[in-house]
Design an enzyme around this catalytic site. Structure first.
Site, PDB file in Angstrom:
ATOM      1  CE  LYS A  22      -1.510   1.532   4.189  1.00 44.30           C
ATOM      2  NZ  LYS A  22      -1.183   2.912   4.555  1.00 44.30           N
ATOM      3  CG  ASN A  23       2.446   2.719   3.523  1.00 52.08           C
ATOM      4  OD1 ASN A  23       1.276   3.022   3.324  1.00 52.08           O
ATOM      5  ND2 ASN A  23       2.953   2.513   4.732  1.00 52.08           N
ATOM      6  NE  ARG A 122       1.242  10.492   9.939  1.00 53.53           N
ATOM      7  CZ  ARG A 122       0.798   9.477   9.209  1.00 53.53           C
ATOM      8  NH1 ARG A 122      -0.323   8.874   9.525  1.00 53.53           N
ATOM      9  NH2 ARG A 122       1.477   9.062   8.161  1.00 53.53           N
ATOM     10  CG  ASP A 316       3.993   1.596   9.346  1.00 53.98           C
ATOM     11  OD1 ASP A 316       3.605   2.448  10.166  1.00 53.98           O
ATOM     12  OD2 ASP A 316       4.183   1.845   8.142  1.00 53.98           O
ATOM     13  NE  ARG A 408      -6.419   4.151   6.458  1.00 49.73           N
ATOM     14  CZ  ARG A 408      -5.433   4.576   7.235  1.00 49.73           C
ATOM     15  NH1 ARG A 408      -5.592   4.648   8.535  1.00 49.73           N
ATOM     16  NH2 ARG A 408      -4.279   4.947   6.730  1.00 49.73           N
TER      17      ARG A 408
HETATM   18  N1  EPU Z   1       7.451  14.711  10.103  1.00 50.57           N
HETATM   19  C1  EPU Z   1       7.622  16.055  10.351  1.00 50.57           C
HETATM   20  N2  EPU Z   1       7.394  16.935   9.339  1.00 50.57           N
HETATM   21  C2  EPU Z   1       7.002  16.546   8.091  1.00 50.57           C
HETATM   22  C3  EPU Z   1       6.859  15.166   7.847  1.00 50.57           C
HETATM   23  C4  EPU Z   1       7.098  14.269   8.880  1.00 50.57           C
HETATM   24  O1  EPU Z   1       7.968  16.455  11.450  1.00 50.57           O
HETATM   25  O2  EPU Z   1       6.832  17.411   7.216  1.00 50.57           O
HETATM   26  C5  EPU Z   1       7.708  13.744  11.175  1.00 50.57           C
HETATM   27  C6  EPU Z   1       6.502  12.906  11.508  1.00 50.57           C
HETATM   28  O3  EPU Z   1       5.615  13.564  12.401  1.00 50.57           O
HETATM   29  C7  EPU Z   1       7.127  11.662  12.092  1.00 50.57           C
HETATM   30  C8  EPU Z   1       8.392  11.509  11.262  1.00 50.57           C
HETATM   31  O4  EPU Z   1       8.652  12.803  10.711  1.00 50.57           O
HETATM   32  O5  EPU Z   1       7.502  11.904  13.419  1.00 50.57           O
HETATM   33  C9  EPU Z   1       8.310  10.502  10.145  1.00 50.57           C
HETATM   34  O6  EPU Z   1       7.113  10.672   9.410  1.00 50.57           O
HETATM   35  P1  EPU Z   1       7.025  10.353   7.862  1.00 50.57           P
HETATM   36  O7  EPU Z   1       6.870  11.637   7.115  1.00 50.57           O
HETATM   37  O8  EPU Z   1       8.156   9.472   7.465  1.00 50.57           O
HETATM   38  O9  EPU Z   1       5.648   9.564   7.773  1.00 50.57           O
HETATM   39  P2  EPU Z   1       4.718   9.531   6.499  1.00 50.57           P
HETATM   40  O10 EPU Z   1       5.539   9.620   5.281  1.00 50.57           O
HETATM   41  O11 EPU Z   1       3.607  10.503   6.671  1.00 50.57           O
HETATM   42  C10 EPU Z   1       4.769   6.974   6.054  1.00 50.57           C
HETATM   43  C11 EPU Z   1       3.791   5.836   6.061  1.00 50.57           C
HETATM   44  C12 EPU Z   1       3.376   5.511   7.479  1.00 50.57           C
HETATM   45  C13 EPU Z   1       4.624   5.159   8.275  1.00 50.57           C
HETATM   46  C14 EPU Z   1       5.625   6.320   8.206  1.00 50.57           C
HETATM   47  C15 EPU Z   1       6.937   6.020   8.889  1.00 50.57           C
HETATM   48  C16 EPU Z   1       2.631   6.039   3.946  1.00 50.57           C
HETATM   49  C17 EPU Z   1       1.368   6.294   3.219  1.00 50.57           C
HETATM   50  N3  EPU Z   1       2.624   6.189   5.261  1.00 50.57           N
HETATM   51  O12 EPU Z   1       4.079   8.088   6.609  1.00 50.57           O
HETATM   52  O13 EPU Z   1       2.540   4.364   7.400  1.00 50.57           O
HETATM   53  O14 EPU Z   1       4.281   4.903   9.603  1.00 50.57           O
HETATM   54  O15 EPU Z   1       5.910   6.627   6.826  1.00 50.57           O
HETATM   55  O16 EPU Z   1       7.530   4.907   8.354  1.00 50.57           O
HETATM   56  O17 EPU Z   1       3.615   5.660   3.347  1.00 50.57           O
HETATM   57  C18 EPU Z   1       0.812   2.909   8.030  1.00 50.57           C
HETATM   58  O18 EPU Z   1       0.974   2.310   6.962  1.00 50.57           O
HETATM   59  O19 EPU Z   1       0.097   2.452   8.962  1.00 50.57           O
HETATM   60  C19 EPU Z   1       1.468   4.200   8.237  1.00 50.57           C
HETATM   61  C20 EPU Z   1       1.090   5.070   9.165  1.00 50.57           C
END
Ligand code: EPU
Length: 431
Positions: A22-23, A122, A316, A408
């Site tokens: 999915k991701n 987030r 995750d 999801r």
């Molecule tokens: N963060 C910031 N600022 C930003 C972006 C992120 O401070 O602009 C922080 C976040 O709050 C967090 C850390 O950086 O503390 C890492 O977040 P990241 O941006 O890597 O998360 P994401 O890209 O929004 C993806 C996955 C998540 C997974 C995370 C971490 C997808 C669609 N989602 O989210 O997946 O937990 O990376 O590996 O790819 C799930 O599948 O259940 C899920 C939540």
């Protein structure tokens, strides 16, 4: 609303296949906005998040045609609409990954801010910082981020993309997808190294992008004038694979997991081995599509886990491993370094007899001899997966409510677990 009803204490055994990720699929689908030629994808899982992305892309002028259960063709034919509306964004935070492609291909984007989330704050500040470095400007209006590209084309730049919690996965996906059409060279430093980023880079390269270093903390992109279409098979889902591994371990069962991205799961398999679970590659251990035998022993040893960006232990899989460690012979310490509030499962596991103590970003898990079935619920996808796993091991009946969270990220999980011996069924909560 549906729930799962699970009769626990049954060993799982047999063969189970891992679906596409999915991701990986979500930012890859958004990348179809970068070209007006067709993008053909296979191994796209049939999940509510994917259907939401499909709906969003359709609104943005990119038609998505399902050509098979897990195959689709995405084709952008109309570039007039650049607004990702709150109605869709609020159902799925990953909608934000249309931001980079829209700015790169259309010079403008309006994306509703995702707002709060069950697993904690987030923000998207790093996404915006990276895109600003490429020349985009942003303003906030009515809860929407409105991005513009003065002059119409982004310009390459050197960007440090790390934040307080390390790298950002979707932030890296956004900057990478934007940089491919920028003028000149972009260097993304402290880029996310997750396999989903490598998968995105592979599709973009197949479309004509010039990218080196994907999978390492420094990605270099030479911008090109335009991209063509492409064909791509999505990588298998490492989190689903890890969840199946824990399912074997927690039921003292034995599963052969096929299409398993073993090469992307070393942190998790290293923990499983410490816990006393056998993980054996039946073919190439360095493969992303391996055949893997996982067998749980009778005694589980404790293990300390700290979640980290890849290749560290994935956040995750934290809830699933916590479920497993509630039954270990001793005390484990689990520290969440990516989403420090991601502990919705703690109180629910306690209702099943687990002994857990949480302080800040750390949970102390004192193993117990048995879990007992109970009605439980969690408003996060992976927390729900942890509760299903606990239910498979618990004595008696566990009801996991609101499984739409689970839907999801896991396709027909109950049917696939039932095929390997779980007594699990989907029933309506109203019944
Ligand atoms: N963060 C910031 N600022 C930003 C972006 C992120 O401070 O602009 C922080 C976040 O709050 C967090 C850390 O950086 O503390 C890492 O977040 P990241 O941006 O890597 O998360 P994401 O890209 O929004 C993806 C996955 C998540 C997974 C995370 C971490 C997808 C669609 N989602 O989210 O997946 O937990 O990376 O590996 O790819 C799930 O599948 O259940 C899920 C939540």
């Amino acid at each position: 609303m549906d729930m799962f009803e699970i009769e626990g204490s049954r060993r799982l055994s047999g063969e189970i296949a891992v679906n596409g990720s999915k991701n990986a699929a979500l930012p890859i689908m958004a990348a179809a906005l970068l070209t007006q030629e067709p993008v053909r994808l296979s191994d796209v899982p049939d999940l509510s998040d994917i259907r939401n992305m499909q709906k969003l892309l359709t609104e943005l002028g990119c038609a998505v045609e399902r050509t098979g259960k897990h195959d689709c063709i995405l084709h952008t034919t109309d570039t007039t609409e650049s607004h990702a509306r709150y109605d869709i964004v609020k159902t799925m935070r990953a909608s934000v990954c249309v931001l980079g492609p829209l700015l790169a291909a259309r010079g403008k984007a309006r994306v509703s801010l995702p707002g709060g989330c069950a697993i904690g704050q987030r923000p998207i500040d790093l996404h915006l910082k990276g895109l600003e470095a490429l020349g985009a400007t942003f303003e906030l209006e009515g809860g929407d981020v409105i991005g513009r590209v003065p002059g119409g084309r982004l310009r390459g730049n050197r960007i440090f993309l790390g934040g307080a919690f390390g790298s950002t996965v979707l932030g890296t996906a956004n900057i990478l997808s934007a940089a491919v059409l920028a003028q000149g060279t972009t260097v993304i430093e402290s880029a996310a190294c997750e396999p989903e980023i490598v998968d995105l880079a592979n599709l973009l390269s197949a479309m004509g992008a010039r990218i080196t270093g994907a999978g390492s903390p420094r990605i270099v992109v030479e911008g090109v004038e335009q991209l063509g279409g492409g064909s791509h098979q999505i990588i298998p889902d490492r989190i689903e694979a890890g969840t199946f591994m824990v399912a074997a371990a927690i039921t003292a069962g034995e599963l052969t997991i096929t299409n398993c991205p073993l090469d992307a799961l070393m942190a998790a398999t290293n923990c499983l081995e410490q816990i006393g679970v056998e993980v054996e590659a039946l073919d190439d251990a360095s493969s992303m599509r391996a055949r893997v035998r996982v067998a749980g022993g009778r005694a589980l040893r404790p293990c300390d886990i700290t979640t980290q960006p890849h290749p560290g232990f994935p956040t995750d899989l934290q809830a699933q491993f916590m479920a497993l460690l509630t039954l270990a012979d001793g005390t484990s310490v689990i520290t969440e370094k990516i989403f420090p509030e991601r502990f919705l499962h703690v109180a629910e596991l306690s209702r099943m007899g687990a002994q857990l103590f949480r302080q800040g970003p750390t949970a102390i898990v004192s193993g117990v001899r048995r879990l007992v079935g109970a009605p439980v619920m969690a408003s996060d996808l992976r927390a729900s997966a942890g509760l299903v796993l606990a239910g498979l091991a618990a004595e008696g009946t566990t009801r996991v409510l609101r499984v739409y969270h689970l839907d999801r990220g896991y396709e027909k999980l109950e049917e696939r677990l039932a095929k390997v011996g779980a007594r699990i069924k989907r029933v309506s909560e109203e019944e």
